[in-house]
Structures are given as structure tokens and as C-alpha cells.
Design a protein around this motif. Sequence first.
Motif, mmCIF file in Angstrom:
data_model
loop_
_atom_site.group_PDB
_atom_site.id
_atom_site.type_symbol
_atom_site.label_atom_id
_atom_site.label_comp_id
_atom_site.label_asym_id
_atom_site.label_seq_id
_atom_site.Cartn_x
_atom_site.Cartn_y
_atom_site.Cartn_z
ATOM 1 N N THR A 138 2.959 10.384 -9.665
ATOM 2 C CA THR A 138 2.469 10.588 -11.030
ATOM 3 C C THR A 138 1.329 11.603 -11.080
ATOM 4 N N ARG A 139 0.530 11.691 -10.015
ATOM 5 C CA ARG A 139 -0.480 12.747 -9.959
ATOM 6 C C ARG A 139 0.173 14.120 -9.879
ATOM 7 N N ARG A 141 2.437 -3.726 -10.652
ATOM 8 C CA ARG A 141 1.898 -2.359 -10.631
ATOM 9 C C ARG A 141 1.657 -1.809 -12.029
ATOM 10 N N SER A 175 1.260 6.577 -7.031
ATOM 11 C CA SER A 175 0.068 7.365 -7.345
ATOM 12 C C SER A 175 0.297 8.844 -7.061
ATOM 13 N N ASP A 176 0.903 9.142 -5.924
ATOM 14 C CA ASP A 176 1.169 10.538 -5.563
ATOM 15 C C ASP A 176 2.169 11.179 -6.522
ATOM 16 N N LEU A 217 -2.297 -0.642 -11.296
ATOM 17 C CA LEU A 217 -2.530 0.714 -10.822
ATOM 18 C C LEU A 217 -3.176 1.569 -11.910
ATOM 19 N N ALA A 218 -3.896 2.601 -11.486
ATOM 20 C CA ALA A 218 -4.541 3.527 -12.434
ATOM 21 C C ALA A 218 -3.555 4.653 -12.757
ATOM 22 N N TRP A 219 -2.658 4.396 -13.689
ATOM 23 C CA TRP A 219 -1.620 5.365 -14.041
ATOM 24 C C TRP A 219 -2.200 6.497 -14.882
ATOM 25 N N PRO A 220 -1.794 7.733 -14.639
ATOM 26 C CA PRO A 220 -2.230 8.831 -15.514
ATOM 27 C C PRO A 220 -1.726 8.637 -16.942
ATOM 28 N N ASP A 262 2.332 1.593 -3.514
ATOM 29 C CA ASP A 262 1.240 1.941 -4.432
ATOM 30 C C ASP A 262 0.922 3.427 -4.321
ATOM 31 N N GLU A 263 0.752 3.891 -3.088
ATOM 32 C CA GLU A 263 0.391 5.295 -2.876
ATOM 33 C C GLU A 263 1.527 6.225 -3.283
ATOM 34 N N LYS A 266 0.832 -1.203 0.000
ATOM 35 C CA LYS A 266 0.000 0.000 0.000
ATOM 36 C C LYS A 266 0.871 1.258 0.000
#
Length: 308
Positions: free
Chosen positions: A97-98, A114, A94-95, A118-121, A90-91, A87
Amino acid sequence: MTRTDNDTWDLASSVGATATMVAAARALASNAEQPLIDDPYADPLVRAVGVDFFTRLVTGELGLEDLDDDDTVGMQRMTDNMAVRTKFFDEFFSDATRAGVQQAVILASGLDSRAYRLAWPTGVVVYEIDQPDVIAFKSAALAELGAEPTAERRAVAVDLRFDWPAALIDAGFDPSRPSAWSAEGLLGYLPPDAQDRLLDTITELSAPGSWIAVESVPHIDPERQEQAAERMREASQRWREHGFDLDFTELIYLGDRNEAAAYLEERGWRLTRRSVRDLLVANGLPPMDDEDAADFGELQYVSGTLSA
């Protein structure tokens, strides 16, 4: 099998088997009553590797209670640790790439999925680096499952002891652009000088604004190192009784080494630290007892960015 300077492995032997062990723990964590993570590929990848011990573990034929007792490194606690570790990373991605980082580099990627889950941008490129046999197996197994990457995935099949920066750049990595790096479950398998070289190389390849996440273990005195090694040997013996022969103490490098977090901070990285104790409590998992703390308590998850 004791480590050597030029040893190699697949996912059923030596260091590679620990990647399968980690995937088995992720599969168990994903199937928990209130899961912290969701890795739908961990279970089928473990089955594809075909190590009977781990297959029986993910199918439930072998229960955690069969492996755990008061004197050995607990598989249940290892599963909890893997849930919060997964986790955390993962976070992290996510952080990063956001925030606009579009290059993600997963060092020693093993059976990590991953790039697929993961929901990659849009526009993110995920570079996975590992030994050629490991990369080839995972790529083929995920293709067989019909899995499709959720970002542009570029597999870099190279041993980290060789010229992996050149291979990474050949795959399209641009050192002039910010990147996000992960060294998850890796540093303990490197000799101390190799750890320092790896962290130096990451820094050299990182543009200002890059992100990094690593596991960091503060210095452990020799007496406690021997206690930890003894508990690993006890766990290896218990697993051997169930048909899996792997001595963890032969795979890792104990002894003096630089604390990764402090070493990175000296090279311009601004970092925050979270202990595994903190992450377990923050995620509603049972706190550590004294025996757990002897095995995992000093482990820190560290992340941050490179100053301009």
C-alpha cells in the motif's frame, strides 16, 4: 469431523476452530516479553468465540508447557511461527500500500484484524472474504469491542468454493486496478485442484503491478507426509486430554499438489521466498531443532508482484 465438498463451520468447529487457534497464538505472541507483533484484538476475539480450551490458553490458566513435549507439534513453536508469519503478512500489506496499491484482499480472513490494527494509507479499501457465519461473528464482536477499522473495510461473506469473484466485484473490487492479495494459512485446507483454481482466479483478477503473498509448501514425499500426519495426531491427542477434540489430519488435504510459488511464477508473478527457518532466525527467535523442522521446516513465505 472429516471434510466434505459442502461442509460449513463456525469459529468453534472444524476449519473455523483453526482460525481461533491462530488467533490464540497471535494473542500469546503479542503478550511475549519482546513481542514481534501487536494484535490487541486477538485475545478478546478468542474469548468471544468461547472455546474453553483456547480461552484458558490466552488467560494463562493453561500453559504452553502443559501442551508441549518432545513428541508432539509444540504450541510454543507454533506461537513463534505465528509471530513471524503475522509480521511477514503485516509488512507485505504495508509495503504494497505504500507503493500505491489501494485494494487489499484477505482470503479466508477468519479472525484476522488487519483492517482494524494496521496503519493503512488514505484511500485503501480492505476486502475480507470468508464464510458468512465467520464474517458476521467477527464484525459483531469487533463492534461490541468498540473497534473501528483503520481503512475502508468491506466484508465479503462468501465461501471460496462458490462464486467469490462475483461477490468481490459486487463489493466494489476493480480488477483493472492493482491489488494486494494474501492467502495466509489457507492452501493446505484446499484440495490440490481447488488450490490451483484459486491461484488461477487471483491471477485473472490481478492487473499488472498487483502484489501477492502466500504460504508455499514444496512437494513432500509420502513417507514424510505420514510422519507429519502422525505428529499432528499426537498433538490432537494431547489437546484432547485438555478438553479440546479436533483432529488436524481430518481438516487438511495431504498428498501431491503443485508448489504454490512455482505455479504462480509460471503465470507471470515475480516472487521472493523466505523459509520459516530464515524468518525465525532473522527475528531473534530460537532456531529449529530436528523435530521442529519436521513440522515447519519446509514452509516458505512467498511474496511478489505481477509482471506487466
